[in-house]
Motif scaffolding. Sequence first.
Motif, PDB file in Angstrom:
ATOM      1  N   ASN A  87       0.806  -1.223   0.000  1.00 50.16           N
ATOM      2  CA  ASN A  87       0.000   0.000   0.000  1.00 50.16           C
ATOM      3  C   ASN A  87       0.836   1.268   0.000  1.00 50.16           C
ATOM      4  O   ASN A  87       0.503   2.241  -0.695  1.00 50.16           O
ATOM      5  CB  ASN A  87      -0.901   0.014   1.249  1.00 50.16           C
ATOM      6  N   ASN A  88       1.927   1.241   0.766  1.00 49.76           N
ATOM      7  CA  ASN A  88       2.797   2.422   0.857  1.00 49.76           C
ATOM      8  C   ASN A  88       3.409   2.743  -0.504  1.00 49.76           C
ATOM      9  O   ASN A  88       3.527   3.910  -0.879  1.00 49.76           O
ATOM     10  CB  ASN A  88       3.904   2.185   1.881  1.00 49.76           C
ATOM     11  N   CYS A  89       3.788   1.699  -1.223  1.00 49.15           N
ATOM     12  CA  CYS A  89       4.386   1.897  -2.549  1.00 49.15           C
ATOM     13  C   CYS A  89       3.335   2.399  -3.537  1.00 49.15           C
ATOM     14  O   CYS A  89       3.603   3.303  -4.336  1.00 49.15           O
ATOM     15  CB  CYS A  89       4.998   0.598  -3.059  1.00 49.15           C
ATOM     16  N   ALA A  90       2.138   1.781  -3.481  1.00 49.58           N
ATOM     17  CA  ALA A  90       1.061   2.176  -4.390  1.00 49.58           C
ATOM     18  C   ALA A  90       0.724   3.649  -4.195  1.00 49.58           C
ATOM     19  O   ALA A  90       0.450   4.369  -5.159  1.00 49.58           O
ATOM     20  CB  ALA A  90      -0.164   1.302  -4.144  1.00 49.58           C
ATOM     21  N   LYS A  91       0.769   4.091  -2.935  1.00 53.32           N
ATOM     22  CA  LYS A  91       0.467   5.482  -2.613  1.00 53.32           C
ATOM     23  C   LYS A  91       1.606   6.414  -3.062  1.00 53.32           C
ATOM     24  O   LYS A  91       1.368   7.463  -3.649  1.00 53.32           O
ATOM     25  CB  LYS A  91       0.262   5.622  -1.094  1.00 53.32           C
TER      26      LYS A  91
END
Length: 305
Positions: A87-91
Motif C-alpha cells: 500500500n505504501n508503494c502504491a500510494k
Amino acid sequence: MKIRSQFNLEELNKVMLTKRARLWLGLIAAVSLLSLASSCGGGGNTNTEETTTVKAVPTKDAGTITGKVSFTGTAPAPVKIDTSADNNCAKASPNLTSEEWVIKDGKLANTFVYIKDGTLADGTKIGDYTDPAPSSAVTLDQNGCHYKPHVLGVVVNQNISITNSDQTTHNIHFMPKNNPDWNQSQVAGAPAMTHKLTHAEVLAPVKCNQHPWMKSYVGVMKTRLFAVSGEDGSFTISGVPPGKYTVAAWHEGGATGTEQKVEVTVPANGSATADFSFGASAALRGQPSSLPMMPALEVPMMGRH
Ligand SMILES: [Cu+2]
C-alpha cells in the motif's frame, strides 16, 4: 646410591630439555600459524577487508572523454509496474514504470561507461593503477519504492550509504559475482546503512527482497575513470591521463547486459569523444542466443577541442 642419584639427575635434565624444546617448538608453530593466517587475510574470509596497494592514476596533463549514448530503432515502451502488493508503494508511486530502458529523444540513460583497458602516454598500463577510495560515500536511496539512482559507480572500498526515504520496509540485496552476497532489512525511518564492495565488478546487481520490481546496478572500479549516462545520454570522464584507451559502455538490457567498446586517444590536456549506440539487438531480452548479434564495435570519433 650415588650413581643412581646421578643417573636421576641426568634423566631429569633430559626431561627438562625435552620440555623446553617442546615449549620452543610450540611457540614457533604458533608464530608460523599466526603469520600464515595474516598473509591469507581477505582470501578465505570474505568479510575481511582487502588491503589494496594504492597507485593512483596520474593527473598530470589530464584530459577528458565525453560522449553520448544513443538508442537506435524503436524504443521499447516502458512497462507499468504493479505496486499494489504494498500500500505504501502504491500510494508513493502509483505510476511507477520499468527502468530498464530509459530513452528520451533517442538518447539512453543509465549506461555505465568506463575505461576498460589501455596504455598511458608514458607507456604504463591503466590496469596497473588503483585509485584510493574517495572518503565521501555514494548514496543509494530507496525512494518511492525504486532506487535512486538506478545505476551508480563506486571505487573499490568506497562506502555506499543506503537510505530509506519510504514509509515501508525495504530489504536491500547485493548480488555480486566477485564480492560477498549481502542483504539487510531497513524499516521506515531507520538510519542510513553503509556497505562497500572490496573487489572490482561490472556491474553488481542489487534488488529488494520485499519489492521484486526494485533493481539497481553498482559498478565497482579500481579507478575513478567511469561515468553514468544522464537522461540526455551524455557522460564525461574527467581526469584522464593522456594515452590510448578502450572505453566500454555497459547497459543492463539483454539477457545478461550488453557491453560495447570504443578505442580513443586522449591528448595531453585535451579531450576525446566516445559515442555509443545501443539498438534492437540489445533489447532482445531473453531471446535465443543463436540469433545473429549486431557487431558491438563502434567507429571511434576522436577529436581535439
Ligand atoms: Cu523495497
